[in-house]
Design a protein around this motif. Structure first.
Motif: not given
Length: 125
Positions: A57-66, A73-75
């Protein structure tokens, strides 16, 4: 790995390691295999699962995806990857633990005896 090793080992399988460091602790753990298995398999396993999920979750949140669709999808991909690697590694480690339960037991006993000696020395000072 430790939980499966102590679940499958018997005292007879520890006899070849009688002269090695950690034997007494391994024998004690073998005699309490149900507690070792519960702690190692359930408590430690659950903590590792929670930490790996939180890391994902931390990894996905730090990606700052638009965009919410890309974020979803990334999650899903990251979660699937973490689950897949965890399940695959657990399957491999179970068979390894069963085959090498004596070595794992002695190594675990050695680590715990070392930790116990260090604690005793610190409390004496």
């Amino acid at each position: 790995m430790v939980a499966v090793a102590f679940t499958t080992i018997s005292e007879d399988k520890l006899l070849p390691y009688k002269d090695e460091k950690g034997y007494n602790m391994a024998l004690s753990l073998c005699r309490n295999a149900d507690k070792v298995s519960s702690f190692g398999g359930d408590v430690v396993g659950d903590i590792c699962g929670i930490l790996s999920g939180a890391g994902g979750v931390s990894l996905v949140l730090n990606m700052h995806l638009e965009g919410s669709e890309l974020n979803l999808l990334v999650t899903c991909l990251v979660s699937s990857l973490i689950a897949g690697v965890t399940i695959f590694c657990k399957a491999i480690m179970k068979s390894y633990s069963i085959e090498n339960c004596g070595k794992i037991a002695i190594k675990t006993g050695s680590y715990l005896e070392f930790g116990r000696k260090n604690r005793k020395e610190k409390t004496k000072k």
